[in-house]
Design an enzyme around this catalytic site. Structure first.
Site, short mmCIF file in Angstrom:
data_model
loop_
_atom_site.label_atom_id
_atom_site.label_comp_id
_atom_site.label_asym_id
_atom_site.label_seq_id
_atom_site.Cartn_x
_atom_site.Cartn_y
_atom_site.Cartn_z
N ARG A 255 58.85 34.55 33.07
CA ARG A 255 58.37 33.53 32.56
C ARG A 255 56.63 34.91 33.58
O ARG A 255 57.02 34.67 35.19
CB ARG A 255 57.61 32.69 33.43
CG ARG A 255 58.14 32.30 31.39
CD ARG A 255 58.14 30.63 31.56
NE ARG A 255 58.62 29.37 30.87
CZ ARG A 255 58.80 29.34 29.66
NH1 ARG A 255 58.18 29.64 28.85
NH2 ARG A 255 59.71 28.56 29.18
N ILE B 275 54.26 34.85 36.09
CA ILE B 275 53.39 34.15 37.16
C ILE B 275 52.03 33.94 37.13
O ILE B 275 51.26 32.90 37.60
CB ILE B 275 53.83 34.89 39.07
CG1 ILE B 275 54.11 33.55 39.83
CG2 ILE B 275 52.31 36.04 39.10
CD1 ILE B 275 54.43 34.30 41.16
N ASN C 110 51.87 48.46 29.46
CA ASN C 110 50.92 48.60 30.15
C ASN C 110 51.06 50.52 30.81
O ASN C 110 52.73 49.35 31.09
CB ASN C 110 50.60 47.46 31.33
CG ASN C 110 49.79 46.37 30.13
OD1 ASN C 110 48.95 47.06 29.72
ND2 ASN C 110 49.74 45.30 31.28
N HIS D 231 57.96 47.60 31.96
CA HIS D 231 58.45 45.46 31.47
C HIS D 231 57.33 46.22 30.26
O HIS D 231 56.23 46.25 29.90
CB HIS D 231 57.43 44.95 32.87
CG HIS D 231 56.32 44.69 32.92
ND1 HIS D 231 56.41 46.32 34.14
CD2 HIS D 231 55.03 44.17 32.78
CE1 HIS D 231 55.17 45.80 34.34
NE2 HIS D 231 54.51 44.69 33.75
N HIS E 95 55.29 42.71 27.62
CA HIS E 95 54.42 41.73 27.65
C HIS E 95 54.73 40.92 26.50
O HIS E 95 54.15 41.39 25.41
CB HIS E 95 53.47 41.48 28.20
CG HIS E 95 52.60 42.36 29.51
ND1 HIS E 95 52.39 41.49 30.71
CD2 HIS E 95 52.47 43.97 29.45
CE1 HIS E 95 52.20 42.05 31.36
NE2 HIS E 95 52.28 43.03 31.39
P1 5GP Z 1 51.20 44.43 34.80
O1 5GP Z 1 50.18 44.92 34.94
O2 5GP Z 1 51.93 45.80 35.41
O3 5GP Z 1 51.10 45.55 33.18
O4 5GP Z 1 51.84 43.22 34.78
C1 5GP Z 1 52.54 42.72 35.75
C2 5GP Z 1 52.45 41.33 35.32
O5 5GP Z 1 53.72 40.86 36.64
C3 5GP Z 1 51.45 41.06 35.63
O6 5GP Z 1 51.47 40.33 34.44
C4 5GP Z 1 51.66 40.09 36.58
O7 5GP Z 1 51.06 38.27 36.51
C5 5GP Z 1 53.32 40.05 36.68
N1 5GP Z 1 53.57 39.15 38.02
C6 5GP Z 1 53.09 39.83 39.28
N2 5GP Z 1 53.81 39.45 40.14
C7 5GP Z 1 55.02 38.28 39.65
C8 5GP Z 1 55.62 37.07 40.76
O8 5GP Z 1 55.94 37.57 41.62
N3 5GP Z 1 56.41 36.90 39.44
C9 5GP Z 1 55.76 36.60 37.87
N4 5GP Z 1 56.85 36.48 37.66
N5 5GP Z 1 55.12 37.53 37.85
C10 5GP Z 1 54.47 38.63 38.29
#
Ligand code: 5GP
Length: 114
Positions: free
Chosen positions: A29, A31, A87, A100, A102
């Site tokens: 999940r 955060i 992204n 990753h 989403h």
């Molecule tokens: P991005 O912006 O790179 O596509 O997505 C990164 C995602 O990782 C964000 O939605 C952010 O909330 C999530 N995220 C960042 N740090 C952590 C963490 O320590 N644990 C979890 N479970 N999610 C995280």
């Protein structure tokens, strides 16, 4: 490739709410959820961005999508619907440089570009 937060989650060095795991994929999940369901599907292989995926990663990318779809079916919201997104780099809004996907669900998601 530098070690990221998600590598540490994969190695269980920092905690996460893990909802799925197989040999190639870990899902946990987010955060800071942007929807009632917000799960990140992460390949265990370190790829910084989608740009770094090569033809030999095609099966892995497919597994990521199929893992997300299987989760949606298992959790019972597949028919209502959900959104999968990746992204890539700064303009795409990527903040963690370990590829990753989403998975967002649990509400009627608005069309938006930001
Ligand atoms: P991005 O912006 O790179 O596509 O997505 C990164 C995602 O990782 C964000 O939605 C952010 O909330 C999530 N995220 C960042 N740090 C952590 C963490 O320590 N644990 C979890 N479970 N999610 C995280």
């Amino acid at each position: 490739m530098p070690d990221t937060l998600f590598d540490k989650i994969i190695r269980r060095e920092i905690p996460a709410d893990i909802v799925y795991e197989d040999d190639d994929v870990l899902a946990f999940r987010d955060i800071a959820p942007q929807a009632p369901v917000h799960v990140l599907f992460v390949p265990k292989k370190s790829l910084a961005t989608l740009n770094d995926a090569a033809p030999q990663d095609a099966e892995l990318l497919g597994k990521l999508l199929l893992a997300a779809a299987a989760y949606a079916k298992r959790e019972g919201f597949a028919e209502k619907g959900y959104r999968c997104l990746i992204n890539c780099n700064a303009d795409g809004g990527q903040t963690v440089f370990h590829l990753h996907l989403h998975l967002l669900a649990g509400t009627r998601l608005r069309e938006r570009l930001d």
